[in-house]
Design a protein around this motif. Structure first.
Motif, PDB file in Angstrom:
ATOM      1  N   ILE A  73      -7.752 -10.208 -14.798  1.00 16.26           N
ATOM      2  CA  ILE A  73      -6.504 -10.037 -15.539  1.00 16.26           C
ATOM      3  C   ILE A  73      -6.494  -8.636 -16.146  1.00 16.26           C
ATOM      4  N   ILE A  74      -5.523  -7.841 -15.749  1.00 13.09           N
ATOM      5  CA  ILE A  74      -5.413  -6.449 -16.204  1.00 13.09           C
ATOM      6  C   ILE A  74      -4.490  -6.408 -17.419  1.00 13.09           C
ATOM      7  N   ASP A  75      -4.823  -5.577 -18.412  1.00 12.13           N
ATOM      8  CA  ASP A  75      -4.063  -5.586 -19.662  1.00 12.13           C
ATOM      9  C   ASP A  75      -2.642  -5.062 -19.506  1.00 12.13           C
ATOM     10  N   ASP A  76      -2.390  -4.259 -18.487  1.00 12.45           N
ATOM     11  CA  ASP A  76      -1.060  -3.683 -18.287  1.00 12.45           C
ATOM     12  C   ASP A  76      -0.215  -4.628 -17.445  1.00 12.45           C
ATOM     13  N   PRO A  77       0.804  -5.275 -18.016  1.00 12.84           N
ATOM     14  CA  PRO A  77       1.598  -6.255 -17.270  1.00 12.84           C
ATOM     15  C   PRO A  77       2.448  -5.629 -16.162  1.00 12.84           C
ATOM     16  N   LYS A  78       2.640  -4.314 -16.209  1.00 12.97           N
ATOM     17  CA  LYS A  78       3.460  -3.636 -15.206  1.00 12.97           C
ATOM     18  C   LYS A  78       2.641  -3.032 -14.066  1.00 12.97           C
ATOM     19  N   VAL A  79       1.351  -3.254 -14.099  1.00 14.41           N
ATOM     20  CA  VAL A  79       0.467  -2.606 -13.133  1.00 14.41           C
ATOM     21  C   VAL A  79       0.792  -3.044 -11.701  1.00 14.41           C
ATOM     22  N   GLN A  80       0.603  -2.140 -10.772  1.00 12.11           N
ATOM     23  CA  GLN A  80       0.759  -2.452  -9.351  1.00 12.11           C
ATOM     24  C   GLN A  80      -0.593  -2.252  -8.669  1.00 12.11           C
ATOM     25  N   VAL A  81      -1.134  -3.329  -8.172  1.00 17.02           N
ATOM     26  CA  VAL A  81      -2.465  -3.294  -7.570  1.00 17.02           C
ATOM     27  C   VAL A  81      -2.347  -3.109  -6.064  1.00 17.02           C
ATOM     28  N   GLU A  82      -3.046  -2.127  -5.555  1.00 18.16           N
ATOM     29  CA  GLU A  82      -3.075  -1.854  -4.120  1.00 18.16           C
ATOM     30  C   GLU A  82      -4.311  -2.514  -3.515  1.00 18.16           C
ATOM     31  N   VAL A  83      -4.114  -3.121  -2.359  1.00 20.92           N
ATOM     32  CA  VAL A  83      -5.220  -3.758  -1.645  1.00 20.92           C
ATOM     33  C   VAL A  83      -5.548  -2.932  -0.407  1.00 20.92           C
ATOM     34  N   LEU A  84      -6.788  -2.454  -0.348  1.00 19.03           N
ATOM     35  CA  LEU A  84      -7.251  -1.660   0.786  1.00 19.03           C
ATOM     36  C   LEU A  84      -8.367  -2.419   1.491  1.00 19.03           C
ATOM     37  N   VAL A  85      -8.345  -2.417   2.811  1.00 22.26           N
ATOM     38  CA  VAL A  85      -9.392  -3.083   3.585  1.00 22.26           C
ATOM     39  C   VAL A  85     -10.207  -2.015   4.308  1.00 22.26           C
ATOM     40  N   LYS A  86     -11.518  -2.051   4.093  1.00 25.16           N
ATOM     41  CA  LYS A  86     -12.412  -1.055   4.669  1.00 25.16           C
ATOM     42  C   LYS A  86     -13.430  -1.734   5.586  1.00 25.16           C
TER      43      LYS A  86
END
Length: 583
Positions: free
Chosen positions: A524-537
């Motif tokens: 859970i990230i404190d910034d409610p507006k955050v946009q998390v990017e998912v990268l596959v390596k």
């Protein structure tokens, strides 16, 4: 525990006997020039080494079976194997020789040449009259020509490993030392000169550990180096009638207890540097240490190394998994004499290495500072891992596939050695830099559940003034809180948090769910507006198998701090078991 160890020993010997029956009418695979040159041409180590180590498996199986049962068919097969190994052009691996610049490359003393020489010498002594005199003579001639003569004819250092502060020194010097005690025992003056050189070399190996006993190379390398160091230390102690004991020091006591502290309660292991998530401990080595030092405890026996789990088939530790374990059990009076695994709730602080390890009831975490020029280094200052219910949700990948580029200037182009494969921030789209000066400058814990690290110096100078990472672990509940405070510089343009997982990922707003089968945890990230990017390596693990690794990355908002003329910005996130999540 005693019963479990007895069952282990029974299973160990039965498996070897069964394997001998399977291999008795099978020829060893052949080493070829085409395989040898593959490393030079492509950088691939695995194909040659697979054949090389399969041959050492034959040696181990039939040597052990001959020692256990003295059967004629096993001894005859063993003699055939020894002849074949003595006919090998080079006992060293292609990755460890330089055919272009060394005309004497066939006689290269490195890890596996040393191990082979030690194995043949010890097998010859253990079987003695059971072996043909011609075979014993062949062993002596090859060990002298390939190992003893080139080493003792050289001026120190023979090669970099003689004065290096890592496992190579322990393995090579330990093998040569133990062989010397066997071969030169009737020539006291010669042997004393030889042992003086070996003992001097091994002081460098011990220097490679921090004061608090940490092997920065990783747990598996602790096992590797200590297997040979302790082998020689025991041989030396016996030769000197107990007057010289290389294990008798305060630092050695810290080193000897390092292993047990690297296992989380669920049995997974700390995989910092070129470590492994599922390290296996050697029963023989641990038995000997526990027999002699009260503070040494056995890890969970479920994590003991079985015969086939050492893919290099190293004779010395494999034989001692039988001999030293048997010796330990014979000395036990009752079950209470065995040092049981450590308590489930425990905390370990290694100030010199800057490691912090916490175990809760059903969860664990570990974090590290250090510097980016450690042995088997990864650029990972500030990294941490999180385990709950036996699942490592935030992971350190440990060792990747060993190839030519893994140990040259291209090391940090390989994913698992880079910053982005660890749970640390990315600054200005750039990762941490390699070198001793790129380090953690402040490391403090409360000795129980929290650690503060300052890691800004690990990045390019000027891109950030500093980063303070505070981690707080509530072990009883399995909650982990991370607070990163970024002290901005004029050149700070972009800050990204970066987390690494092997689990299935789903994201809703500022909540990330990591799932493995029916088990889940949430970030859970404190910034409610955050946009998390998912990268596959893509990651090639130590066995050379390709894996898909997921990176979770989000940008820390700098806009408000800039507008308010603030010199810092903070990002906070927490990891909790799904059962504790309240919407």
């Amino acid at each position: 525990m005693k019963l479990q160890m007895e069952l282990y020993l029974k299973s160990y010997t039965e498996y070897i006997n069964k394997t001998a029956d399977e291999l008795r009418n099978t020829n060893m695979p052949k080493l070829t020039e085409a395989l040898f040159s593959l490393y030079e041409d492509t950088g691939n180590r695995i194909k040659y080494e697979k054949v090389y180590f399969a041959r050492r498996k034959f040696l181990n199986v039939f040597a052990m079976n001959s020692i256990l049962y003295h059967r004629k068919e096993d001894i005859e097969k063993l003699e055939e194997i020894i002849r074949d190994i003595c006919n090998e052009e080079c006992w060293a691996l292609p990755a460890h020789v330089d055919r272009k610049n060394n005309k004497n490359w066939k006689i290269t003393i490195e890890l596996f040449a040393s191990e082979t020489a030690q194995a043949l010498t010890e097998i010859s002594v253990l079987l003695n009259t059971k072996l043909n005199d011609e075979i014993k003579k062949l062993i002596d001639e090859n060990v002298t020509r390939r190992l003893l003569k080139p080493f003792y004819d050289s001026k120190p250092p023979y090669d970099n490993w003689e004065f290096c502060e890592m496992n190579w020194c322990a393995v090579c010097a330990g093998c040569i030392g133990s062989i010397s005690i066997i071969r030169f025992k009737d020539n006291t003056e010669l042997l004393e000169r030889c042992l003086s050189r070996i003992n001097e070399a091994l002081t460098y190996y011990i220097k490679g550990f921090t004061k608090d006993g940490v092997c920065a190379e990783g747990l598996d390398y602790w096992t590797y180096g200590m297997s040979y160091y302790v082998m020689y230390a025991r041989d030396l102690k016996a030769y000197t009638n107990g007057n010289v004991d290389l294990l008798d020091s305060n630092k050695m006591k810290n080193i000897m207890t390092f292993q047990q502290k690297c296992y989380f309660n669920d049995g997974t292991s700390i995989s910092f540097s070129d470590g492994c998530l599922q390290s296996r401990f050697r029963m023989g080595l641990t038995s000997y240490l526990a027999d002699n030092y009260d503070d040494v405890h056995f890890p969970d026996i479920k994590k003991v190394m079985q015969f086939d789990e050492d893919e290099c088939y190293r004779w010395a530790p494999a034989y001692r998994d039988y001999a030293w374990t048997k010796e330990y059990l014979e000395k036990l009076i009752d079950e209470n004499d065995i040092s049981e695994p450590i308590a489930e709730s425990s905390t370990y602080v290694f100030d010199s290495a800057q490691w912090f390890i916490c175990n809760g009831k059903n969860s664990s975490m570990a974090a590290k500072g250090g510097n980016n020029d450690e042995p088997h280094n990864h650029n990972d200052i500030g990294n941490f891992v999180y385990v709950y219910g036996g699942i490592e949700y935030l992971v350190d990948l440990g060792a990747g596939e060993y190839c030519k580029n893994y140990f040259n200037d291209n090391r940090y182009k390989i994913f698992c050695n880079t910053t982005e494969s660890h749970n640390v921030p990315i600054i200005n789209n750039k990762q941490q830099l390699h070198g001793e000066k790129y380090c953690c400058t402040y490391f403090e814990t409360d000795g129980a559940k929290s650690v503060i690290m300052k890691i800004g110096e690990a990045y390019e100078k000027g891109c950030i003034d500093d980063i303070e990472r505070k981690i707080n672990f509530e072990g009883d509940q399995g909650e982990l809180y991370v607070r990163d405070t970024f002290i901005l510089s004029d050149k700070t343009e972009c800050i990204e948090e970066n987390l690494v997982t092997k689990q299935t990922v789903s994201i809703k707003d500022n909540i990330i769910t990591l799932t493995e089968n029916d088990a889940k945890c949430k970030i859970i990230i404190d910034d409610p507006k955050v946009q998390v990017e998912v990268l596959v390596k893509e990651h090639f693990n130590h066995a050379g198998i390709k894996e898909k690794i997921t990176i979770l990355r989000w940008t820390v908002c700098l806009e408000e701090s800039r507008q308010l003329n603030k010199s810092s910005v903070t990002c906070t996130f927490k990891i909790i078991p799904d059962s504790l999540f309240v919407q």
